[in-house]
Design an enzyme around this catalytic site. Structure first.
Site, PDB file in Angstrom:
ATOM      1  N   GLY A 124       0.828  -1.215   0.000  1.00 19.77           N
ATOM      2  CA  GLY A 124       0.000   0.000   0.000  1.00 19.77           C
ATOM      3  C   GLY A 124       0.856   1.256   0.000  1.00 19.77           C
ATOM      4  N   TYR A 128     -14.274  -1.847   9.368  1.00 18.89           N
ATOM      5  CA  TYR A 128     -12.863  -1.433   9.393  1.00 18.89           C
ATOM      6  C   TYR A 128     -12.321  -1.530  10.824  1.00 18.89           C
ATOM      7  CZ  TYR A 128      -9.052   2.106   9.217  1.00 18.89           C
ATOM      8  OH  TYR A 128      -7.869   2.784   9.331  1.00 18.89           O
ATOM      9  N   ASP A 148       2.464  -1.939  -4.373  1.00 18.01           N
ATOM     10  CA  ASP A 148       1.029  -1.615  -4.332  1.00 18.01           C
ATOM     11  C   ASP A 148       0.390  -2.344  -5.512  1.00 18.01           C
ATOM     12  OD1 ASP A 148      -1.454  -0.347  -3.776  1.00 18.01           O
ATOM     13  OD2 ASP A 148      -0.377   1.396  -3.009  1.00 18.01           O
ATOM     14  N   ASP A 180       0.027  -7.854  -5.170  1.00 17.14           N
ATOM     15  CA  ASP A 180      -1.324  -8.015  -4.647  1.00 17.14           C
ATOM     16  C   ASP A 180      -1.202  -8.738  -3.305  1.00 17.14           C
ATOM     17  OD1 ASP A 180      -3.882  -8.666  -4.021  1.00 17.14           O
ATOM     18  OD2 ASP A 180      -4.345  -9.667  -5.928  1.00 17.14           O
ATOM     19  N   GLY A 208      -0.589   4.819  -1.100  1.00 16.94           N
ATOM     20  CA  GLY A 208      -1.719   5.424  -0.400  1.00 16.94           C
ATOM     21  C   GLY A 208      -1.272   6.662   0.359  1.00 16.94           C
ATOM     22  N   GLN A 209      -2.192   7.230   1.178  1.00 17.34           N
ATOM     23  CA  GLN A 209      -1.877   8.495   1.875  1.00 17.34           C
ATOM     24  C   GLN A 209      -0.697   8.333   2.827  1.00 17.34           C
ATOM     25  OE1 GLN A 209      -4.463   9.839   4.976  1.00 17.34           O
ATOM     26  NE2 GLN A 209      -3.741  11.949   4.892  1.00 17.34           N
ATOM     27  N   LEU A 210      -0.759   7.314   3.682  1.00 21.91           N
ATOM     28  CA  LEU A 210       0.341   7.089   4.630  1.00 21.91           C
ATOM     29  C   LEU A 210       1.576   6.565   3.901  1.00 21.91           C
ATOM     30  CD1 LEU A 210       1.523   6.792   7.492  1.00 21.91           C
ATOM     31  CD2 LEU A 210       0.312   4.599   7.677  1.00 21.91           C
ATOM     32  N   LYS A 248      -9.465  -3.925  12.534  1.00 23.21           N
ATOM     33  CA  LYS A 248      -8.280  -3.411  13.238  1.00 23.21           C
ATOM     34  C   LYS A 248      -8.136  -4.064  14.619  1.00 23.21           C
ATOM     35  CE  LYS A 248      -6.660  -0.665  10.098  1.00 23.21           C
ATOM     36  NZ  LYS A 248      -5.472  -1.100   9.347  1.00 23.21           N
TER      37      LYS A 248
END
Ligand code: AKB
Length: 313
Positions: A10, A141, A36, A51, A13-15, A145
């Site tokens: 990932g 979500y 990613d 993936d 992504g944003q982070l 977590k």
């Protein structure tokens, strides 16, 4: 040559965008592999299409590059997750299992799992929510977590692994846009302000949530991952920088853009926001490995405006 080989899932992504840059800066280009589903040319390091639902593919990468640490950032976030609950559960869990298994089979030294304030539920809609407050999430979500934190503990205890987790609040960054989260408004609002556009907010004006500027989030991540194993006594540390609502951040932005306008049209994300803490007690992270944020509301706002304007021009 670095002795580290860090695999990031990932990574775009944003982070991931900000963390990958920071890890390259800290450990060198040779040490970082950014992966990613779709990759771009953004990073000065090896980039791979990977993936994370495919265990064999992760295992092959971990073996081929002799990976020493995995930062598993790929996930579906809270708001998007509610649109397809079963798919989200499946994706968020299966990808983490694959990372844990690839790490176990190949003696990977450390794994990073990003947990979230979404582990809490409506009973935690309070100020200074403690580290060990009950975990009663109401989003898929959040449930994934909580499960992730449990599985991290399981692998640490059963296999002697070193899986570390932080509970991120909403992350504020200029590098890239978030997608699918409930706290995303707090980034979008800056983009609208610097483009002189009105911002229509999907949360009510007084919905206060814990937030963190990306530089602090990166500092926390690297600091916790670098801490000695004996100092890490908790799986899923509460951390936060500042707690604010849409009307508070809008008022701060108006100090630079007095004509900035905000209106409110709450949607289904309001209910998610109201199931999360107002603010967190992050004393455990402070005591165990020296966590200390440096961006307050004023500094965060000034920095976002400055960085986004630089990017624009
Ligand atoms: C989201 O809003 O879903 C995320 C989070 C708080 O984990 N930013």
């Amino acid at each position: 040559m670095s002795t580290h080989k860090l695999l990031i899932t990932g990574a775009f992504g944003q982070l991931g965008t900000a963390l990958t840059e920071a890890l390259i800066y800290k450990y060198g280009s040779d040490a970082v592999i950014a992966s990613d589903l779709k990759v771009r040319d953004d990073f000065d390091c090896e980039t791979l299409e990977l993936d994370a639902t495919n265990l064999e593919a992760i295992d092959e990468v971990v073996r081929k590059y002799r990976v020493t640490q995995i930062y598993h950032l790929a996930a579906v976030l809270s708001a998007k997750g509610e649109q397809q609950p079963l798919r989200t559960w499946d994706l968020n869990n299966s990808t983490f299992f694959n990372v844990l298994e690839a790490a176990r089979l190949n003696d990977v030294q450390k794994v990073f799992f990003p947990s979230s304030i979404a582990v809490f539920g409506p009973d935690a809609r309070q100020e200074n929510v403690a580290q060990d407050f009950a975990l009663n999430p109401t989003t898929v979500y959040g449930i994934s977590k909580v499960a992730g934190e449990h599985w991290a503990r399981y692998y640490n205890t059963k296999y002697g692994m070193d899986v570390r987790c932080l509970r991120y609040p909403g992350l504020i960054s200029y590098q890239s846009l978030p997608g699918g989260g409930t706290t995303d408004y707090a980034v979008d609002i800056f983009h609208k302000a610097i483009n002189n556009e009105e911002f229509v907010c999907y949360l009510k004006p007084d919905t206060q949530l814990p937030m963190l500027y990306m530089d602090d989030a990166i500092d926390a991540t690297i600091r916790m991952m670098e801490a000695s194993k004996r100092d890490i006594k908790t799986v899923g540390y509460n951390i936060q920088g500042v707690s604010f609502s849409p009307e508070i951040i809008a008022a701060e932005i108006k100090k630079t853009f007095p004509d900035f306008e905000i209106s409110y049209q709450p949607d289904s994300r309001q209910q998610i926001a109201e199931s999360w803490p107002i603010s967190l007690d992050d004393a455990c992270a402070r005591d165990e490995w020296g966590w200390e944020p440096s961006f307050d509301l004023k500094r965060l706002t000034e920095e976002m405006i400055y960085r986004l304007e630089l990017k624009k021009n």
